[in-house]
Design a protein around this motif. Structure first.
Motif, mmCIF file in Angstrom:
data_model
loop_
_atom_site.group_PDB
_atom_site.id
_atom_site.type_symbol
_atom_site.label_atom_id
_atom_site.label_comp_id
_atom_site.label_asym_id
_atom_site.label_seq_id
_atom_site.Cartn_x
_atom_site.Cartn_y
_atom_site.Cartn_z
ATOM 1 N N MET A 156 -4.399 -0.716 -19.394
ATOM 2 C CA MET A 156 -5.122 0.560 -20.167
ATOM 3 C C MET A 156 -4.970 1.642 -19.233
ATOM 4 S SD MET A 156 -5.609 -0.392 -23.286
ATOM 5 C CE MET A 156 -6.740 0.760 -23.944
ATOM 6 N N ASP A 157 -4.455 1.729 -17.928
ATOM 7 C CA ASP A 157 -4.618 2.829 -17.269
ATOM 8 C C ASP A 157 -3.489 4.182 -17.563
ATOM 9 O OD1 ASP A 157 -5.064 4.644 -15.038
ATOM 10 O OD2 ASP A 157 -4.234 3.477 -13.637
ATOM 11 N N MET A 158 -4.017 4.910 -18.260
ATOM 12 C CA MET A 158 -3.417 6.126 -18.873
ATOM 13 C C MET A 158 -2.807 6.962 -17.776
ATOM 14 S SD MET A 158 -5.470 6.643 -22.453
ATOM 15 C CE MET A 158 -4.196 7.607 -22.970
ATOM 16 N N GLY A 159 -3.463 6.936 -16.820
ATOM 17 C CA GLY A 159 -2.809 7.790 -15.632
ATOM 18 C C GLY A 159 -4.026 7.990 -14.725
ATOM 19 N N THR A 160 -4.018 7.429 -13.447
ATOM 20 C CA THR A 160 -5.130 7.915 -12.373
ATOM 21 C C THR A 160 -4.268 8.742 -11.227
ATOM 22 O OG1 THR A 160 -6.483 5.833 -12.918
ATOM 23 C CG2 THR A 160 -6.680 6.812 -10.726
ATOM 24 N N LEU A 161 -5.145 9.665 -10.695
ATOM 25 C CA LEU A 161 -4.475 10.311 -9.502
ATOM 26 C C LEU A 161 -5.098 9.972 -8.361
ATOM 27 C CD1 LEU A 161 -4.877 14.046 -11.101
ATOM 28 C CD2 LEU A 161 -3.008 12.493 -11.296
ATOM 29 N N ILE A 162 -4.247 9.634 -7.495
ATOM 30 C CA ILE A 162 -4.587 8.805 -6.184
ATOM 31 C C ILE A 162 -4.595 10.013 -5.168
ATOM 32 C CG2 ILE A 162 -4.186 7.216 -4.328
ATOM 33 C CD1 ILE A 162 -2.149 5.924 -6.699
ATOM 34 N N VAL A 163 -5.747 10.368 -4.693
ATOM 35 C CA VAL A 163 -5.561 11.505 -3.847
ATOM 36 C C VAL A 163 -6.180 11.165 -2.245
ATOM 37 C CG1 VAL A 163 -6.036 13.228 -5.634
ATOM 38 C CG2 VAL A 163 -8.154 12.082 -4.309
ATOM 39 N N PRO A 164 -6.013 12.012 -1.471
ATOM 40 C CA PRO A 164 -6.800 11.847 0.079
ATOM 41 C C PRO A 164 -8.189 11.678 -0.004
ATOM 42 C CG PRO A 164 -5.098 13.585 0.131
ATOM 43 C CD PRO A 164 -5.045 13.347 -1.100
ATOM 44 N N ASP A 165 -8.777 10.970 0.909
ATOM 45 C CA ASP A 165 -10.131 10.366 0.791
ATOM 46 C C ASP A 165 -11.027 11.900 0.814
ATOM 47 O OD1 ASP A 165 -9.532 7.993 0.551
ATOM 48 O OD2 ASP A 165 -10.015 7.359 2.717
ATOM 49 N N ASP A 166 -10.687 12.690 1.470
ATOM 50 C CA ASP A 166 -11.566 13.827 2.004
ATOM 51 C C ASP A 166 -11.582 14.651 0.704
ATOM 52 O OD1 ASP A 166 -9.053 14.446 2.475
ATOM 53 O OD2 ASP A 166 -9.143 16.166 3.482
ATOM 54 N N VAL A 167 -10.556 14.643 -0.225
ATOM 55 C CA VAL A 167 -10.563 15.182 -1.458
ATOM 56 C C VAL A 167 -11.212 14.686 -2.613
ATOM 57 C CG1 VAL A 167 -8.922 16.171 -3.396
ATOM 58 C CG2 VAL A 167 -8.155 16.294 -1.108
ATOM 59 N N ALA A 168 -11.191 13.139 -2.651
ATOM 60 C CA ALA A 168 -11.971 12.651 -3.344
ATOM 61 C C ALA A 168 -13.370 12.589 -3.505
ATOM 62 C CB ALA A 168 -11.605 11.005 -3.509
ATOM 63 N N GLU A 169 -13.832 12.535 -2.224
ATOM 64 C CA GLU A 169 -15.268 12.678 -1.871
ATOM 65 C C GLU A 169 -16.012 13.918 -2.353
ATOM 66 O OE1 GLU A 169 -15.487 12.207 2.452
ATOM 67 O OE2 GLU A 169 -14.774 9.918 2.259
ATOM 68 N N LYS A 170 -15.138 14.922 -2.730
ATOM 69 C CA LYS A 170 -15.798 16.250 -3.169
ATOM 70 C C LYS A 170 -16.250 16.147 -4.609
ATOM 71 C CE LYS A 170 -14.940 18.377 0.572
ATOM 72 N NZ LYS A 170 -13.595 19.668 0.616
ATOM 73 N N PHE A 171 -16.049 14.961 -5.242
ATOM 74 C CA PHE A 171 -16.038 14.957 -6.785
ATOM 75 C C PHE A 171 -17.033 13.599 -7.135
ATOM 76 C CE2 PHE A 171 -11.802 16.963 -6.434
ATOM 77 C CZ PHE A 171 -12.316 17.862 -6.894
ATOM 78 N N SER A 172 -17.962 13.883 -8.174
ATOM 79 C CA SER A 172 -18.980 12.838 -8.416
ATOM 80 C C SER A 172 -18.395 11.616 -8.809
ATOM 81 C CB SER A 172 -19.907 13.270 -9.470
ATOM 82 O OG SER A 172 -19.065 13.693 -10.878
ATOM 83 N N VAL A 173 -18.929 10.395 -8.517
ATOM 84 C CA VAL A 173 -18.511 9.138 -8.745
ATOM 85 C C VAL A 173 -18.472 8.863 -10.313
ATOM 86 C CG1 VAL A 173 -19.107 6.544 -8.435
ATOM 87 C CG2 VAL A 173 -19.174 8.397 -6.687
ATOM 88 N N THR A 194 1.028 -1.176 -0.078
ATOM 89 C CA THR A 194 -0.176 -0.079 -0.191
ATOM 90 C C THR A 194 0.854 1.349 0.095
ATOM 91 O OG1 THR A 194 -0.136 -0.009 2.302
ATOM 92 C CG2 THR A 194 -1.767 -1.245 1.005
ATOM 93 N N ILE A 195 0.223 2.459 -0.168
ATOM 94 C CA ILE A 195 1.104 3.495 -0.130
ATOM 95 C C ILE A 195 0.459 4.546 0.848
ATOM 96 C CG2 ILE A 195 1.328 3.358 -2.631
ATOM 97 C CD1 ILE A 195 -0.592 5.707 -3.152
ATOM 98 N N SER A 196 1.113 5.688 1.273
ATOM 99 C CA SER A 196 0.615 6.629 2.021
ATOM 100 C C SER A 196 0.695 8.005 1.438
ATOM 101 C CB SER A 196 1.395 6.650 3.283
ATOM 102 O OG SER A 196 2.903 6.888 3.049
ATOM 103 N N LEU A 197 0.011 9.005 1.779
ATOM 104 C CA LEU A 197 -0.070 10.295 1.135
ATOM 105 C C LEU A 197 -0.333 11.375 2.152
ATOM 106 C CD1 LEU A 197 -2.360 10.107 -1.715
ATOM 107 C CD2 LEU A 197 0.007 10.217 -1.883
ATOM 108 N N LYS A 198 0.540 12.391 2.047
ATOM 109 C CA LYS A 198 0.377 13.557 2.940
ATOM 110 C C LYS A 198 -0.977 14.241 2.463
ATOM 111 C CE LYS A 198 5.305 14.408 3.596
ATOM 112 N NZ LYS A 198 6.494 15.414 3.252
ATOM 113 N N SER A 199 -1.367 15.259 3.483
ATOM 114 C CA SER A 199 -2.492 15.662 3.183
ATOM 115 C C SER A 199 -2.636 16.862 1.950
ATOM 116 C CB SER A 199 -3.059 16.800 4.322
ATOM 117 O OG SER A 199 -2.153 17.606 4.823
#
Length: 540
Positions: free
Chosen positions: A338-355, A281-286
């Motif tokens: 086929m993953d041309m580039g996915t941005l992995i972001v903190p959960d609280d940031v991801a939740e701001k955008f539509s599924v 797994t990976i870890s991210l700063k805020s």
């Protein structure tokens, strides 16, 4: 998709009869045209034809040079159009490349006969050395009469080389890194339109399956459900800015890419997928984001983005790229990475955008192949998904089974390989056979000329060398231009194939080179041996 595990050759009686009829029609038409051609020629000309060289179609050197320059210009314009078009669509640029390429090739061979001999005659030492004068005059005479067929043969060789080179690469790509592309035994994918604005995942596929009487515990060993999201305001353009040369795509594709948005996934979803695969797994700063990309044609771009720690803003929050790119398949089973580039972001940031998508990934129990087929049939019986309405009501839009994906990929790869071998070999054999027949016929008609060489003191070794030189040059003239055409064509076609994944160009080049060496070289050798035998027999 193509599902094919094996194939057999069959004899078609209908095709056999059609082939006989078509060849009969072809021979009839040729016979009629030959009858008209011969009827226009005087008998005295027929009796003395083997003692004369063909008249030049373009007699003035200046005209030949101008035509040659025009041919080079037309070919250059054709190369420009096809590289701009990128073979991505059949539009005006595509047809202009075909038209200008054909005209340029025709004018090239037409002009070649006008100044080929005259240029070589300027080098007196070379021209009068041994039988070079005889060889060059024979070649020039032949090109003068066959510039139309030379054009057609050159274009056919272009198709043959292109098919062999790109087809082998495409077949390899389709059967590429399957293990990496299919980390899950089965993936169920549900898509959500952007206008729905779903900020929370309301779908639990496993519960919905079980509510319909499908016991997932019977099939599934471990599973996870993840979601990807989209930020419509964040475009690829910010990442391509100043780095577009790192992506080997035509201009039109890059422009379309600039307007699209990369997918986003929350850190917890990404790590959950990695845990189910047994990966780190990976870890991210805020204030950080990471990039996952397993698509070879985009890796250079994302590595540079991570190296430069490119900053982006998401919902007013500044995020800086993590220093290293990740190369994993987190999303779902696929025929290719086929993953041309996915941005992995903190959960609280991801939740701001539509599924955008919800994916239910599963690893199956025990006999994976048997369980795959059972689960697949069960799902199809409960969720037919034959109409768009049925698909929208079902918990998923697409079901991707690893076993079926491997079978389909193998079948498609087999089909492509067969087509490549068939078209490439047929075109290559046709070209070589036509050139061989032309040379055999020419050498048979020129027996008296070879006898005259013997009378003026040329030995058999010199005569054989002269004949071999003619055959090699005659075979190589259309092939040389076809190779130049192929370099551009294969380069552009490889970029198209690269949209599906990594292309192993070396395999295609080796396959093409081997085919030319065996088929083309074999016909060349057979032509030399046949011509040699004809001249010796008629000399007795």
């Amino acid at each position: 998709m193509v599902e094919m595990k094996e194939f057999t050759f069959v004899f078609s009686g209908e095709a056999f009869i059609k082939t006989i009829i078509y060849f009969a029609v072809i021979f009839l038409i040729v016979m009629i045209f030959n009858t008209f051609s011969i009827s226009k020629v005087k008998v005295i000309d027929l009796l003395t034809a083997n003692k004369k060289n063909e008249d030049l179609k373009v007699k003035k050197l200046g005209v030949s040079v101008v035509l040659f320059l025009i041919s080079v210009l037309c070919i250059g314009v054709a190369y420009y159009f096809i590289q701009e078009n990128g073979m991505m669509e059949v539009d005006g640029q595509f047809w202009m490349s075909i038209i200008f390429g054909t005209i340029g090739t025709f004018l090239f061979f037409l002009s070649l006969s006008g100044f080929f001999l005259r240029i070589l005659k300027t080098n007196k030492k070379f021209y009068y050395r041994k039988l070079n004068m005889f060889i060059l005059r024979q070649i020039n005479s032949k090109i003068t009469t066959t510039f139309v067929s030379m054009t057609l043969l050159c274009l056919m060789l272009l198709v043959a080389i292109g098919v062999f080179s790109t087809g082998a690469g495409l077949a390899t790509t389709m059967g590429g890194d399957m293990k990496k592309a299919t980390p899950y035994d089965v993936s169920y994918v549900k898509y959500f339109p952007e206008e729905e604005k779903n900020f929370k995942v309301k779908t639990d596929m496993r519960k919905e399956f079980e509510s319909k009487g499908i016991d997932m515990n019977k099939f599934v060993d471990k599973s996870c459900m993840i979601s990807t999201r989209l930020n419509a305001k964040l475009k690829f353009k910010i990442f391509l800015n100043g780095r577009d040369k790192l992506v080997d795509y035509p201009k039109g594709v890059k422009e379309s890419m600039e307007k699209s948005s990369p997918e986003i996934i929350g850190l917890s979803d990404y790590n959950e997928a990695m845990r189910k695969q047994g990966k780190q797994t990976i870890s991210l700063k805020s204030d950080e984001y990471a990039v996952n990309c397993n698509f070879d044609n985009m890796k250079k771009l994302w590595k540079d983005v991570c190296k430069d720690r490119v900053e982006i803003k998401m919902d007013g929050r500044a995020l800086t790229a993590k220093s290293s790119m990740i190369d994993s398949t987190y999303y779902s089973a696929s025929s290719l990475p086929m993953d041309m580039g996915t941005l992995i972001v903190p959960d609280d940031v991801a939740e701001k955008f539509s599924v955008h998508t919800v994916v239910y990934n599963c690893q199956l129990k025990d006999d994976v192949e048997e369980n795959t087929h059972k689960l697949s049939k069960l799902m199809e019986s409960v969720y037919p998904n034959k109409t768009m309405e049925e698909r929208n009501k079902a918990p998923y839009h697409t079901a991707i089974y690893r076993v079926e994906m491997i079978e389909q990929s193998a079948g498609l790869s087999t089909v492509i390989t067969y087509i490549v071998i068939y078209i490439g070999a047929v075109f290559l054999i046709t070209c070589a056979a036509v050139l061989a027949l032309q040379q055999l016929s020419e050498n048979s008609d020129n027996v008296e000329r070879y006898n005259l060489l013997r009378k003026i003191g040329a030995d058999e070794r010199m005569i054989n060398h002269a004949m071999l030189a003619q055959i090699v040059i005659y075979f190589m003239v259309p092939l040389s231009l076809a190779l130049v055409h192929s370099y551009i064509g294969v380069k552009v076609a490889s970029n198209v194939i690269a949209t599906l994944g990594n292309v192993n160009a070396l395999n295609g080049i080796l396959a093409s080179g081997g085919a030319i060496l065996v088929i083309y070289g074999g016909y060349m050798l057979a032509t030399y041996l046949g011509s040699k035998a004809v001249i010796k027999d008629k000399n007795r």
